[in-house]
Design a protein around this motif. Sequence first.
Motif, PDB file in Angstrom:
ATOM      1  N   ARG A  79       0.886  -1.273   0.040  1.00 31.67           N
ATOM      2  CA  ARG A  79       0.021   0.071   0.134  1.00 31.67           C
ATOM      3  C   ARG A  79       0.814   1.213  -0.059  1.00 31.67           C
ATOM      4  O   ARG A  79       0.503   2.296  -0.709  1.00 31.67           O
ATOM      5  N   GLU A  80       2.012   1.333   0.944  1.00 38.69           N
ATOM      6  CA  GLU A  80       2.866   2.451   0.859  1.00 38.69           C
ATOM      7  C   GLU A  80       3.575   2.507  -0.373  1.00 38.69           C
ATOM      8  O   GLU A  80       3.660   3.605  -1.054  1.00 38.69           O
ATOM      9  N   LEU A  81       3.764   1.741  -1.184  1.00 41.06           N
ATOM     10  CA  LEU A  81       4.534   1.777  -2.660  1.00 41.06           C
ATOM     11  C   LEU A  81       3.634   2.102  -3.347  1.00 41.06           C
ATOM     12  O   LEU A  81       3.854   3.004  -4.227  1.00 41.06           O
ATOM     13  N   GLY A  82       2.130   1.608  -3.479  1.00 46.78           N
ATOM     14  CA  GLY A  82       1.275   2.225  -4.214  1.00 46.78           C
ATOM     15  C   GLY A  82       0.995   3.754  -4.197  1.00 46.78           C
ATOM     16  O   GLY A  82       0.836   4.587  -5.037  1.00 46.78           O
ATOM     17  N   VAL A  83       1.250   4.027  -2.759  1.00 45.03           N
ATOM     18  CA  VAL A  83       0.728   5.635  -2.474  1.00 45.03           C
ATOM     19  C   VAL A  83       2.015   6.435  -2.955  1.00 45.03           C
ATOM     20  O   VAL A  83       1.928   7.338  -3.912  1.00 45.03           O
ATOM     21  N   LEU A  84       3.350   5.799  -2.672  1.00 45.97           N
ATOM     22  CA  LEU A  84       4.508   6.611  -3.213  1.00 45.97           C
ATOM     23  C   LEU A  84       4.639   6.606  -4.646  1.00 45.97           C
ATOM     24  O   LEU A  84       4.958   7.611  -5.456  1.00 45.97           O
ATOM     25  N   GLY A  90       2.927  12.874  -9.502  1.00 46.01           N
ATOM     26  CA  GLY A  90       2.787  14.189  -9.201  1.00 46.01           C
ATOM     27  C   GLY A  90       1.220  14.363  -8.784  1.00 46.01           C
ATOM     28  O   GLY A  90       0.574  15.469  -8.880  1.00 46.01           O
ATOM     29  N   ARG A  91       0.782  13.360  -8.219  1.00 45.83           N
ATOM     30  CA  ARG A  91      -0.747  13.490  -7.674  1.00 45.83           C
ATOM     31  C   ARG A  91      -0.762  14.058  -6.420  1.00 45.83           C
ATOM     32  O   ARG A  91       0.160  13.686  -5.549  1.00 45.83           O
ATOM     33  N   THR A  92      -1.726  14.586  -5.980  1.00 49.32           N
ATOM     34  CA  THR A  92      -2.301  15.057  -4.790  1.00 49.32           C
ATOM     35  C   THR A  92      -2.669  14.160  -4.007  1.00 49.32           C
ATOM     36  O   THR A  92      -2.911  13.135  -4.298  1.00 49.32           O
ATOM     37  N   ASN A  93      -2.693  14.197  -2.630  1.00 52.59           N
ATOM     38  CA  ASN A  93      -3.191  13.159  -1.639  1.00 52.59           C
ATOM     39  C   ASN A  93      -4.593  12.692  -1.907  1.00 52.59           C
ATOM     40  O   ASN A  93      -5.025  11.787  -1.807  1.00 52.59           O
ATOM     41  N   VAL A  96      -4.612  10.742  -4.982  1.00 50.97           N
ATOM     42  CA  VAL A  96      -4.170   9.287  -4.542  1.00 50.97           C
ATOM     43  C   VAL A  96      -5.015   8.758  -4.015  1.00 50.97           C
ATOM     44  O   VAL A  96      -5.710   7.399  -4.144  1.00 50.97           O
ATOM     45  N   GLY A  97      -6.027   9.193  -2.924  1.00 54.16           N
ATOM     46  CA  GLY A  97      -6.827   8.689  -2.338  1.00 54.16           C
ATOM     47  C   GLY A  97      -8.039   7.958  -3.096  1.00 54.16           C
ATOM     48  O   GLY A  97      -8.544   6.983  -2.768  1.00 54.16           O
ATOM     49  N   GLU A  98      -8.439   8.952  -4.189  1.00 57.08           N
ATOM     50  CA  GLU A  98      -9.643   8.576  -5.094  1.00 57.08           C
ATOM     51  C   GLU A  98      -9.232   7.265  -5.713  1.00 57.08           C
ATOM     52  O   GLU A  98     -10.000   6.419  -6.097  1.00 57.08           O
ATOM     53  N   GLU A  99      -8.045   7.156  -6.229  1.00 54.18           N
ATOM     54  CA  GLU A  99      -7.544   6.122  -6.994  1.00 54.18           C
ATOM     55  C   GLU A  99      -7.486   4.931  -6.294  1.00 54.18           C
ATOM     56  O   GLU A  99      -7.543   3.822  -6.660  1.00 54.18           O
ATOM     57  N   LEU A 100      -6.961   4.927  -4.729  1.00 53.26           N
ATOM     58  CA  LEU A 100      -6.744   3.758  -4.240  1.00 53.26           C
ATOM     59  C   LEU A 100      -8.089   3.393  -3.278  1.00 53.26           C
ATOM     60  O   LEU A 100      -8.013   2.496  -2.185  1.00 53.26           O
ATOM     61  N   GLY A 101      -9.034   4.302  -3.176  1.00 58.33           N
ATOM     62  CA  GLY A 101     -10.126   3.856  -2.391  1.00 58.33           C
ATOM     63  C   GLY A 101     -10.122   4.366  -0.841  1.00 58.33           C
ATOM     64  O   GLY A 101     -10.403   3.671  -0.268  1.00 58.33           O
ATOM     65  N   LEU A 102      -9.260   5.402  -0.599  1.00 55.32           N
ATOM     66  CA  LEU A 102      -8.597   6.063   0.547  1.00 55.32           C
ATOM     67  C   LEU A 102      -9.130   7.262   0.946  1.00 55.32           C
ATOM     68  O   LEU A 102      -9.253   8.368  -0.130  1.00 55.32           O
ATOM     69  N   SER A 103      -9.226   7.856   2.037  1.00 52.48           N
ATOM     70  CA  SER A 103      -9.529   9.191   2.285  1.00 52.48           C
ATOM     71  C   SER A 103      -7.917  10.062   1.826  1.00 52.48           C
ATOM     72  O   SER A 103      -6.954   9.427   2.131  1.00 52.48           O
ATOM     73  N   ALA A 104      -8.045  11.298   1.901  1.00 47.37           N
ATOM     74  CA  ALA A 104      -6.792  12.026   1.505  1.00 47.37           C
ATOM     75  C   ALA A 104      -6.253  11.787   3.127  1.00 47.37           C
ATOM     76  O   ALA A 104      -4.566  11.997   2.888  1.00 47.37           O
TER      77      ALA A 104
END
Length: 137
Positions: A79-84, A90-93, A96-104
Motif C-alpha cells: 500500500r505504501e509503495l502504491g501511494v508513493l 505528481g498526484r495530490t493526496n 491518490v486517495g480517490e484512485e486507491l479508495g482511501l481518504s486524503a
Amino acid sequence: MCVVVTQIAEGEGETLVRALRRRGAHRVVVLARRAGRTELRTLLAGGLRGGVASTTDATGAPARPAPAPPAPTAELSARELGVLSRVAEGRTNRLVGEELGLSALTVKSHLARISRKLGTGDRAELVAIAIRNRLID
C-alpha cells in the motif's frame, strides 16, 4: 511524471523542455545528479513543476557536495509503495486517495509512515530515495 537524469549540461534544459512538451508531459519533476542553476531556471520557466539537483557554478564545479543517499531503514508495504508511486507521478493526496479508495487523510498518514522509514519529510526527496533504491519505477 518524474524524469531522472545524471547531468543536465549547459544548453540541455531547453532541449529537455521541448522534448517533454512534444510528449504532452505537463506535470514533470526532474531529478538530476548535476545541473547548473541556469538550466534549472530554464526548466522551471519552461513549465516543469520542480527540480532536484546538486547545482554547479559557472565553472562546472559543484556548489556543495551532494549528501550520500540515505538507505531505507525498513521495507515499505504494498500500500505504501502504491501511494508513493502515485505521488511520484505528481498526484495530490486527494487524487491518490480517490484512485486507491482511501481518504486524503489516510494517504497523508501513509506518507508520514513512509517519511519515517526513509528519513525525510520532503515529497520530492521521498520520490528520489524510492527511485534511487529501486523501490518504485
